[in-house]
Design a protein around this motif. Sequence first.
Motif, PDB file in Angstrom:
ATOM      1  N   LYS A  78       0.805  -1.347   0.087  1.00 52.59           N
ATOM      2  CA  LYS A  78       0.117   0.094   0.234  1.00 52.59           C
ATOM      3  C   LYS A  78       0.769   1.325   0.085  1.00 52.59           C
ATOM      4  O   LYS A  78       0.221   2.201  -0.323  1.00 52.59           O
ATOM      5  N   ARG A  79       2.092   1.119   0.449  1.00 51.99           N
ATOM      6  CA  ARG A  79       3.077   2.312   0.452  1.00 51.99           C
ATOM      7  C   ARG A  79       3.891   2.465  -0.797  1.00 51.99           C
ATOM      8  O   ARG A  79       4.721   3.038  -0.974  1.00 51.99           O
ATOM      9  N   ILE A  80       3.675   1.381  -1.787  1.00 55.65           N
ATOM     10  CA  ILE A  80       4.657   1.422  -2.811  1.00 55.65           C
ATOM     11  C   ILE A  80       3.535   1.690  -3.974  1.00 55.65           C
ATOM     12  O   ILE A  80       2.379   1.345  -4.278  1.00 55.65           O
ATOM     13  N   GLY A  81       4.065   2.469  -5.042  1.00 56.57           N
ATOM     14  CA  GLY A  81       3.299   2.774  -6.411  1.00 56.57           C
ATOM     15  C   GLY A  81       4.068   1.881  -7.244  1.00 56.57           C
ATOM     16  O   GLY A  81       5.480   2.260  -7.543  1.00 56.57           O
ATOM     17  N   TYR A 106      -5.710   2.307  -2.959  1.00 56.26           N
ATOM     18  CA  TYR A 106      -5.427   1.594  -1.913  1.00 56.26           C
ATOM     19  C   TYR A 106      -4.524   0.012  -2.529  1.00 56.26           C
ATOM     20  O   TYR A 106      -4.456  -0.721  -1.889  1.00 56.26           O
ATOM     21  N   SER A 107      -4.036   0.445  -3.632  1.00 60.02           N
ATOM     22  CA  SER A 107      -3.208  -0.812  -4.261  1.00 60.02           C
ATOM     23  C   SER A 107      -3.832  -2.057  -4.642  1.00 60.02           C
ATOM     24  O   SER A 107      -3.493  -3.029  -4.579  1.00 60.02           O
ATOM     25  N   TYR A 108      -5.378  -1.599  -4.629  1.00 63.27           N
ATOM     26  CA  TYR A 108      -6.184  -2.837  -5.312  1.00 63.27           C
ATOM     27  C   TYR A 108      -6.128  -2.918  -6.744  1.00 63.27           C
ATOM     28  O   TYR A 108      -5.729  -1.859  -7.446  1.00 63.27           O
ATOM     29  N   LEU A 109      -6.573  -4.081  -7.201  1.00 61.28           N
ATOM     30  CA  LEU A 109      -6.555  -4.289  -8.549  1.00 61.28           C
ATOM     31  C   LEU A 109      -7.886  -3.955  -9.060  1.00 61.28           C
ATOM     32  O   LEU A 109      -8.228  -3.545 -10.153  1.00 61.28           O
ATOM     33  N   ARG A 110      -8.793  -3.955  -8.189  1.00 58.61           N
ATOM     34  CA  ARG A 110     -10.198  -3.859  -8.710  1.00 58.61           C
ATOM     35  C   ARG A 110     -10.982  -3.352  -7.250  1.00 58.61           C
ATOM     36  O   ARG A 110     -10.714  -3.786  -6.214  1.00 58.61           O
ATOM     37  N   MET A 111     -11.862  -2.505  -7.531  1.00 57.83           N
ATOM     38  CA  MET A 111     -12.863  -2.106  -6.240  1.00 57.83           C
ATOM     39  C   MET A 111     -14.036  -2.652  -6.346  1.00 57.83           C
ATOM     40  O   MET A 111     -14.765  -2.790  -7.462  1.00 57.83           O
ATOM     41  N   TYR A 112     -14.483  -3.599  -5.345  1.00 62.72           N
ATOM     42  CA  TYR A 112     -15.600  -4.430  -5.415  1.00 62.72           C
ATOM     43  C   TYR A 112     -16.646  -3.846  -4.526  1.00 62.72           C
ATOM     44  O   TYR A 112     -17.762  -3.886  -4.554  1.00 62.72           O
ATOM     45  N   GLU A 113     -16.549  -2.488  -4.059  1.00 60.99           N
ATOM     46  CA  GLU A 113     -17.248  -1.664  -3.150  1.00 60.99           C
ATOM     47  C   GLU A 113     -17.569  -0.598  -3.940  1.00 60.99           C
ATOM     48  O   GLU A 113     -16.974   0.076  -4.756  1.00 60.99           O
ATOM     49  N   LYS A 120     -13.173   9.395  -6.660  1.00 63.66           N
ATOM     50  CA  LYS A 120     -13.530   9.757  -7.886  1.00 63.66           C
ATOM     51  C   LYS A 120     -12.959  11.187  -8.411  1.00 63.66           C
ATOM     52  O   LYS A 120     -12.155  11.256  -9.510  1.00 63.66           O
ATOM     53  N   GLU A 121     -13.389  12.093  -7.509  1.00 59.33           N
ATOM     54  CA  GLU A 121     -12.662  13.339  -7.829  1.00 59.33           C
ATOM     55  C   GLU A 121     -11.134  13.466  -7.911  1.00 59.33           C
ATOM     56  O   GLU A 121     -10.509  13.998  -8.946  1.00 59.33           O
ATOM     57  N   LYS A 122     -10.462  12.702  -7.147  1.00 58.35           N
ATOM     58  CA  LYS A 122      -9.174  12.843  -6.971  1.00 58.35           C
ATOM     59  C   LYS A 122      -8.486  12.082  -8.259  1.00 58.35           C
ATOM     60  O   LYS A 122      -7.401  12.365  -8.561  1.00 58.35           O
ATOM     61  N   ALA A 123      -9.089  10.989  -8.642  1.00 58.22           N
ATOM     62  CA  ALA A 123      -8.701  10.264  -9.996  1.00 58.22           C
ATOM     63  C   ALA A 123      -8.911  11.089 -11.001  1.00 58.22           C
ATOM     64  O   ALA A 123      -7.840  11.197 -11.742  1.00 58.22           O
ATOM     65  N   TYR A 124      -9.714  11.773 -11.078  1.00 63.06           N
ATOM     66  CA  TYR A 124      -9.951  12.974 -12.078  1.00 63.06           C
ATOM     67  C   TYR A 124      -8.890  13.925 -12.196  1.00 63.06           C
ATOM     68  O   TYR A 124      -8.191  14.537 -13.164  1.00 63.06           O
ATOM     69  N   GLU A 125      -8.670  14.422 -11.179  1.00 61.84           N
ATOM     70  CA  GLU A 125      -7.524  15.378 -10.930  1.00 61.84           C
ATOM     71  C   GLU A 125      -6.078  14.956 -11.379  1.00 61.84           C
ATOM     72  O   GLU A 125      -5.437  15.560 -11.970  1.00 61.84           O
ATOM     73  N   LYS A 126      -5.857  13.666 -10.909  1.00 56.91           N
ATOM     74  CA  LYS A 126      -4.628  12.951 -11.561  1.00 56.91           C
ATOM     75  C   LYS A 126      -4.711  13.018 -12.806  1.00 56.91           C
ATOM     76  O   LYS A 126      -3.489  12.902 -13.210  1.00 56.91           O
ATOM     77  N   ALA A 156      -0.347   5.169  -9.891  1.00 55.70           N
ATOM     78  CA  ALA A 156       0.655   4.892  -9.135  1.00 55.70           C
ATOM     79  C   ALA A 156       0.684   6.043  -8.034  1.00 55.70           C
ATOM     80  O   ALA A 156       1.267   6.089  -7.037  1.00 55.70           O
ATOM     81  N   LEU A 157       0.527   7.241  -8.740  1.00 54.96           N
ATOM     82  CA  LEU A 157       0.772   8.549  -7.993  1.00 54.96           C
ATOM     83  C   LEU A 157      -0.556   9.049  -7.208  1.00 54.96           C
ATOM     84  O   LEU A 157      -0.426  10.178  -6.579  1.00 54.96           O
ATOM     85  N   MET A 158      -1.413   8.124  -7.030  1.00 50.88           N
ATOM     86  CA  MET A 158      -2.962   8.600  -6.483  1.00 50.88           C
ATOM     87  C   MET A 158      -2.434   8.823  -4.972  1.00 50.88           C
ATOM     88  O   MET A 158      -3.143   9.885  -4.447  1.00 50.88           O
ATOM     89  N   LYS A 159      -1.468   7.889  -4.525  1.00 50.57           N
ATOM     90  CA  LYS A 159      -1.379   8.185  -2.808  1.00 50.57           C
ATOM     91  C   LYS A 159      -0.277   8.617  -2.458  1.00 50.57           C
ATOM     92  O   LYS A 159       0.227   8.410  -1.232  1.00 50.57           O
ATOM     93  N   SER A 160       0.636   9.414  -3.385  1.00 45.08           N
ATOM     94  CA  SER A 160       2.030   9.951  -2.668  1.00 45.08           C
ATOM     95  C   SER A 160       2.910   8.676  -2.089  1.00 45.08           C
ATOM     96  O   SER A 160       3.118   8.668  -0.787  1.00 45.08           O
TER      97      SER A 160
END
Length: 263
Positions: A78-81, A106-113, A120-126, A156-160
């Motif tokens: 989770k701490r590695i991009g 979250y370093s998940y391959l897929r979101m199941y929830e 979503k907003e953060k992903a758009y910003e990235k 990879a840069l979503m979470k610093s």
Amino acid sequence: MSSVVRLEEIFFQRQEREVITDVHLQIDQGERWVFLGRNGSGKTTILELITGYLFPSKGSVQVLGHTYGECDVREIRKRIGYVSQSLFERLTSHDPVWEVVATGEYSYLRMYEEMPPKLKEKAYEKLEQFGLTHLHDQLIGSLSQGERKKVMLARALMKSPDLLVLDEVCSGLDLYEREQVLMTLEKTVAESTLIYVTHHLDEIVPLFTHCALFERGKIIAAGAKHEVLTTENLSRAYHVPLELDWHNDRPILKLLGSPLSNP
Ligand SMILES: Nc1ncnc2c1ncn2[C@@H]1O[C@H](COP(=O)(O)OP(=O)(O)OP(=O)(O)O)[C@@H](O)[C@H]1O
């Protein structure tokens, strides 16, 4: 200075063939490393050992202060991009781009929830940062090779991340896109420690501080980039007569002849 990666006496076998032999390496916080070496020299294998997707046949892998085998690798991850072709292949090709980027949090391959709206907003910003706004809703499997690389970098840069591991992220990019990605990396990498695998010396921009040279499963030179990137070391790693020069703190390679026939 604390070490972010510490590899001690690493050996790794694949189908009874030793592909990594006695590798030692220490990477300290804030260093930006380039891994160089011929095809099959073991670079990706070392990355997979560092990201905990592979375990050594012998030796110890310590990452971010934890020893693999004595900790929960998923927590360290989770701490590695991480950006690599093998990671891309583990993703679901019919997920939209923004969702793939968001899973980087979250370093998940897929979101199941259900995805929180803030994520979503953060992903758009990235995506905007990488000039990919127009690709928000496109399916990940339908992207061009270059677009794919940039989307994976944004993910990879979503979470610093504390450690950023990039395997050939600029391969397949045209000159303009490559320089853009390297500039974006320079701006966004912040305090992260970086490992960057490439085949192209002209990608070694001033951002990078250190280099490890691989040859047939061994590291033949590692340390500060100006000490490692020399004519002698590169000739040994690539078995091609060459000469190395520097321009604006970037290495330039001149080929002086054909590859040696029996290296
Ligand atoms: N799944 C596998 N099964 C058997 N051998 C493998 C497997 N994956 C890799 N290898 C072997 O391990 C060695 C090291 O491969 P690795 O992918 O680490 O090299 P690399 O330096 O990243 O190469 P490249 O620059 O071509 O990507 C190679 O000889 C390769 O054939």
